[in-house]
Design an enzyme around this catalytic site. Structure first.
Site, PDB file in Angstrom:
ATOM      1  CE1 TYR A 109      10.645  14.485  14.654  1.00 56.05           C
ATOM      2  CE2 TYR A 109       8.718  15.129  15.924  1.00 56.05           C
ATOM      3  CZ  TYR A 109       9.273  14.598  14.778  1.00 56.05           C
ATOM      4  OH  TYR A 109       8.463  14.185  13.756  1.00 56.05           O
ATOM      5  N   PRO A 148       0.845  -1.204   0.000  1.00 56.87           N
ATOM      6  CG  PRO A 148      -0.699  -1.572   1.689  1.00 56.87           C
ATOM      7  CD  PRO A 148       0.637  -2.030   1.200  1.00 56.87           C
ATOM      8  CG  ASP A 177       6.417  18.291  11.798  1.00 57.58           C
ATOM      9  OD1 ASP A 177       5.466  18.967  12.228  1.00 57.58           O
ATOM     10  OD2 ASP A 177       7.474  18.128  12.431  1.00 57.58           O
TER      11      ASP A 177
END
Length: 631
Positions: free
Chosen positions: A529, A187, A256
């Site tokens: 992050y 996919p 993002d």
């Protein structure tokens, strides 16, 4: 097989939108396909060798780093401060003579499954292509390894065929054919995966077919009374929001990768958006989801907001990362567009004070739509990305700096910043602002201006382009993320950065950057992050070295109580840790679901569990073994 394309152009069959009658639709135009910003031939608009639009790019001119492209506010700007930052941090000069990679002249020869192709052409109306460029741009995601392999033409195995179904029913046909003829399916949505999730297994001997969902992007129905909407899974984030904004609505999910990632990809990876404080993560937004598997279609038969009806099979689909089937349709919650959006920013004397501020905001549950805390390294990086200033702007900035250092007594080598986004009506926003700034003051924080906050969020969509420019200049860099309880947040940030510094020292890497930011807050913890990069001009295999250091950083994250991933997913690059993360019992439960829904391993991506484990057969039944329960 020569490149071919099905000539049939008839309108796609109508979808059987789950649980909703046509009387609930806003009007008939909603079931028409959305004109996407990304064409069917992706490479006509997007780079084949990296992130983003063809016309948007960092580049060097006369020794100065610049950015081209009209789609972003940074377009047309020269960045002398960023140039100096790069030169100082990595001890290199901007090279304006290096060329970007060229398309390969040849492509891996496709594997053909003749019975599958015969039936595809004869019994379906699905468009398809075996052209080399169509196959190449769908063989990868956006990991550093993916892009480096593209640049150096290292992919040995790419999809043998690309198919473009236009609705749920055509996906059912394709999955049935693939299962019948033992063809592997991948996919493919927006191609933004940073976990190796859509990279073809390099040793797969069967025919591999990339199932591109981009032509499945209709808004099937909208129910204003319930504030729910049903989209096909292939719609891209910015297209989805553009359609809803025209109706005065929003989903509010903005990862993002929002410009290029798809709704189906969000569900498959359990995605998170920067405004989750108001709208929720994807699992909070999904009411109902439809997935086609080799064993049939998996979906809930009710669109009620909550049910107590055994295990929630929406959560079998959420996070399945393409290993169980193809997500075709998703029912989402929507909200009226906020009347006001306002940016802000805060400065803190050090990162620890900033973390305490974030913790208090979460404890009091007063988060604005978004609040992000950057450490000093990332703060300086963001400041360097400011365009060249006029003389007067430079004078004003110097005065601001003197205010911070002399009057506030803050060390510029310790200062950190938080960016803020407020949404709501005027009274809501004013109330949020007053409370946030009041809390910040308790932790020695002070307002740093709305313009800085706005720049921070604008740069979110530009920073992704820096990775490819760095690779072009001899710098390898990538981000990785985690989530962690509050009582281990600061410890994890310090320990991971120290571990990266130690690993660089062991390997004689002298020019590097490691930074972090806290991007999401919860009652019990936060998302963190990390950004890591180093100069690779004198390294034989920079990606292998980067991955070795990142592997060590992930070990450190886990030892500090962090998660395997907050929202990027597991994919292939983190499958090594999956079994330990969910326990042997959890891993076996996933494997049982995989065997039941996909017994021939048609979706043999190797995500979550390493490929050899995902393919392993269950132990043979004995007389004392009860029959397997159906899911």
């Amino acid at each position: 097989m020569a490149a071919k394309r099905n000539a049939v152009t008839t309108e796609a069959p109508e979808s059987s939108a789950p649980g909703e009658g046509t009387a609930l639709a806003l009007d008939s135009r909603l079931s028409k396909r959305v004109e996407s910003v990304i064409p069917k031939k992706r490479h006509e608009a997007l780079k084949w060798f990296g992130w983003g639009y063809n016309d948007s790019q960092f580049y060097g001119k006369d020794g100065i780093i610049c950015f081209r492209g009209e789609k972003y506010p940074l377009g047309g700007c020269e960045l002398p401060s960023f140039t100096k930052w790069v030169e100082k941090k990595f001890d290199l000069r901007v090279d304006t003579t290096k060329q970007y990679p060229q398309l390969p002249r040849t492509y891996p020869r496709p594997v053909e499954n003749a019975p599958f192709l015969h039936e595809l052409k004869g019994t379906t109306q699905v468009d398809y292509s075996a052209e080399g460029i169509d196959r190449l741009v769908r063989c990868h995601g956006q990991t550093l390894n993916d892009i480096y392999s593209l640049w150096h033409h290292k992919f040995r195995r790419i999809p043998d065929l690309v198919v473009w179904p236009r609705c749920h029913d055509e996906v059912v046909q394709l999955v049935r054919l693939a299962n019948k003829h033992n063809v592997m399916l991948v996919p493919f949505g927006g191609g933004t995966s940073v976990s190796g999730a859509i990279t073809c297994p390099q040793n797969e001997s069967r025919m591999i077919c990339a199932l591109d969902t981009s032509q499945m992007n209709r808004l099937l129905w909208l129910n204003r009374e319930n504030l729910t909407v049903c989209f096909e899974s292939g719609i891209v984030g910015q297209d989805l929001e553009r359609v809803l904004r025209s109706e005065g609505l929003t989903v509010g999910h903005e990862p993002d990768s929002y410009e290029f990632s798809t709704l189906g990809g969000w569900v498959a990876t359990r995605a998170s958006g920067m405004k989750k404080n108001v709208y929720g993560n994807i699992e909070d937004l999904v009411v109902r989801v439809r997935m086609v598997t080799p064993s049939g279609t998996l979906e809930r038969e009710c669109s009620a907001p909550r049910v107590s009806c055994g295990p929630d099979f929406n959560h079998v689909i959420l996070g399945s990362e393409g290993t169980l089937g193809v997500i075709t349709e998703v029912v989402l919650k929507v909200r009226p567009l906020p009347s006001l959006r306002r940016y802000g920013s805060l400065a803190f004397p050090n990162f620890e004070q900033g973390v305490l501020f974030m913790r208090e905001v979460a404890r009091r549950r007063c988060q604005p739509a978004s609040v992000r805390l950057m450490d000093n390294e990332q703060f300086m990086f963001g400041q360097a990305l400011k365009p060249e200033k006029s003389w007067w702007a430079s004078v004003v900035d110097a005065m601001k700096q003197r205010y911070v250092t002399s009057w506030k007594g803050i060390d510029l080598n310790q200062i950190c910043a938080a960016t803020l986004l407020f949404e709501g009506d005027l009274k809501d926003v004013q109330r949020q602002e007053a409370l946030i700034y009041e809390i910040a003051e308790k932790f020695q924080g002070f307002p740093a201006g709305g313009q800085n906050g706005e720049r921070g969020y604008i740069l979110t969509f530009v920073i992704a382009y820096i990775r490819d420019f760095g690779l072009h200049q001899g710098i390898v860099a990538e981000s990785f993320e985690t989530s962690v309880p509050w009582d281990r947040c600061s410890l994890l940030c310090r320990s991971v950065k120290q571990r990266v510094v130690s690993e660089c020292s062991k390997r004689s890497i002298n020019y590097y950057t490691i930074s972090c930011r806290v991007t999401q807050t919860y009652d019990a913890g936060a998302c963190i992050y990390f950004y890591f990069g180093f100069r690779s001009t004198d390294v034989a295999d920079p990606v292998e070295l980067f991955e070795a250091i990142e592997h060590s950083a992930r070990d450190e994250i886990l030892s500090c109580g962090g998660s395997l991933s907050h929202h990027h997913g597991v994919g292939k690059i983190r499958s090594h840790w999956y079994r330990n993360a969910v326990t042997e019992t959890g891993s076996s439960l996933y494997s049982a679901a995989k065997r039941h829904l996909d017994p021939k391993n048609i979706f043999a991506l190797g995500n979550l569990l390493p490929l050899e484990e995902a393919q392993a057969s269950p132990p043979p039944p004995t007389s004392s073994t009860p029959p397997k329960a159906k899911l």
